[in-house]
Enzyme design. Structure first.
Site, PDB file in Angstrom:
ATOM      1  N   ARG A 187      29.640  81.443 -39.068  1.00  0.00           N
ATOM      2  CA  ARG A 187      28.771  81.034 -40.170  1.00  0.00           C
ATOM      3  C   ARG A 187      29.148  79.645 -40.671  1.00  0.00           C
ATOM      4  O   ARG A 187      28.281  78.836 -40.986  1.00  0.00           O
ATOM      5  CB  ARG A 187      28.824  82.054 -41.311  1.00  0.00           C
ATOM      6  N   THR A 214      19.431  88.479 -47.844  1.00  0.00           N
ATOM      7  CA  THR A 214      20.214  89.633 -47.424  1.00  0.00           C
ATOM      8  C   THR A 214      20.506  90.506 -48.630  1.00  0.00           C
ATOM      9  O   THR A 214      20.581  90.010 -49.759  1.00  0.00           O
ATOM     10  CB  THR A 214      21.543  89.218 -46.756  1.00  0.00           C
ATOM     11  N   ASP A 232      21.128  85.648 -39.187  1.00  0.00           N
ATOM     12  CA  ASP A 232      21.144  86.801 -38.302  1.00  0.00           C
ATOM     13  C   ASP A 232      22.323  86.564 -37.375  1.00  0.00           C
ATOM     14  O   ASP A 232      22.426  85.509 -36.735  1.00  0.00           O
ATOM     15  CB  ASP A 232      19.834  86.951 -37.516  1.00  0.00           C
ATOM     16  N   SER A 233      23.211  87.506 -37.367  1.00  0.00           N
ATOM     17  CA  SER A 233      24.444  87.289 -36.629  1.00  0.00           C
ATOM     18  C   SER A 233      24.888  88.559 -35.951  1.00  0.00           C
ATOM     19  O   SER A 233      24.415  89.650 -36.253  1.00  0.00           O
ATOM     20  CB  SER A 233      25.536  86.782 -37.571  1.00  0.00           C
ATOM     21  N   HIS A 249      28.678  91.196 -48.925  1.00  0.00           N
ATOM     22  CA  HIS A 249      29.718  90.461 -48.193  1.00  0.00           C
ATOM     23  C   HIS A 249      29.189  89.102 -47.731  1.00  0.00           C
ATOM     24  O   HIS A 249      29.870  88.085 -47.821  1.00  0.00           O
ATOM     25  CB  HIS A 249      30.202  91.259 -46.968  1.00  0.00           C
ATOM     26  N   ASN A 286      23.263  92.301 -48.264  1.00  0.00           N
ATOM     27  CA  ASN A 286      24.663  92.514 -47.937  1.00  0.00           C
ATOM     28  C   ASN A 286      25.530  91.655 -48.860  1.00  0.00           C
ATOM     29  O   ASN A 286      25.567  90.433 -48.723  1.00  0.00           O
ATOM     30  CB  ASN A 286      24.908  92.139 -46.464  1.00  0.00           C
ATOM     31  N   PHE A 332      34.920  92.100 -42.358  1.00  0.00           N
ATOM     32  CA  PHE A 332      34.048  93.271 -42.290  1.00  0.00           C
ATOM     33  C   PHE A 332      33.421  93.323 -40.909  1.00  0.00           C
ATOM     34  O   PHE A 332      33.600  92.411 -40.096  1.00  0.00           O
ATOM     35  CB  PHE A 332      32.983  93.237 -43.395  1.00  0.00           C
ATOM     36  N   GLY A 333      32.684  94.378 -40.633  1.00  0.00           N
ATOM     37  CA  GLY A 333      32.016  94.496 -39.330  1.00  0.00           C
ATOM     38  C   GLY A 333      33.013  94.547 -38.182  1.00  0.00           C
ATOM     39  O   GLY A 333      33.943  95.351 -38.177  1.00  0.00           O
TER      40      GLY A 333
END
Length: 197
Positions: free
Chosen positions: A183, A7, A67-68, A11, A9, A150-151
């Site tokens: 996760r 990733t 992948d989430s 975070h 990302n 986040f998200g």
């Protein structure tokens, strides 16, 4: 031992580093600096494998890929694999959150059930592949709360909290989130596989 997390990302890298440190302190999670593969899978598992295969091939290291997304019952499981792009191709987390809240504006609490899904793929340089899944059930709030996470974290209320004292993941400490999250649940399934590395 180094394992690359597929990733860009930061975070996710930080979150994985903290989760891994609790169960396998000898593993060092490193970020991926290679090209992003096209995630054209239609399931979390397909996309996780696409990313893990690309990272393993690029780095020569064992690779993890997550992948989430958030799956909302009343929306038939959407946004699902499209969670990062729900409001368009820009991966705008604030716009994604606002669009989802707008779509559920008139939906009452009993029908706001949702869960976070994390599907983690492990691919070794030798070609071994494993996939594990973690789900975190809950429901969606009517408005965002908290400055953490986040998200979609600020609108997700996990199951199991005392009535009247419910908080979104945005209100959780990092430690609370890491111990309960989708996760963390997926990673618990992954630990026996990491022991074989």
């Amino acid at each position: 031992m180094k394992v690359v997390l597929a990733t860009h990302n930061p975070h996710k890298v930080a979150e994985f580093q903290q989760i891994v440190a609790q169960v396998r302190p000898d593993l060092e999670i490193v970020g991926y600096d290679g090209p992003e593969p096209v995630e054209d899978g239609v399931t979390f598992a397909e996309n996780a494998l696409i990313k893990a295969r690309a990272a393993a091939a690029h780095t020569g290291l064992a690779a993890l890929a997550d992948d989430s997304g958030i799956c909302v019952d009343v929306l038939g499981g959407s946004p699902g694999v499209f969670s990062a792009y729900w409001a368009g191709q820009r991966k705008d987390a604030a716009a994604n959150l606002e669009l989802l809240l707008d779509q559920l504006r008139d939906i009452a609490d009993p029908h706001r059930a949702a869960h976070f899904n994390s599907t983690i793929a492990l691919v070794t340089p030798g070609g071994a592949e494993h996939v594990v899944v973690g789900k975190w059930p809950g429901r969606l709030a009517h408005q965002a709360s908290g400055g953490g996470g986040f998200g979609y974290d600020p609108i997700f209320i996990p199951e199991g909290q005392s009535a009247g004292q419910e908080r979104t993941v945005g209100d959780f400490t990092a430690e609370e989130k890491q111990s309960q999250s989708h996760r963390a649940r997926a990673f618990a399934e992954l630990v026996p596989l990491l022991a074989t590395l």
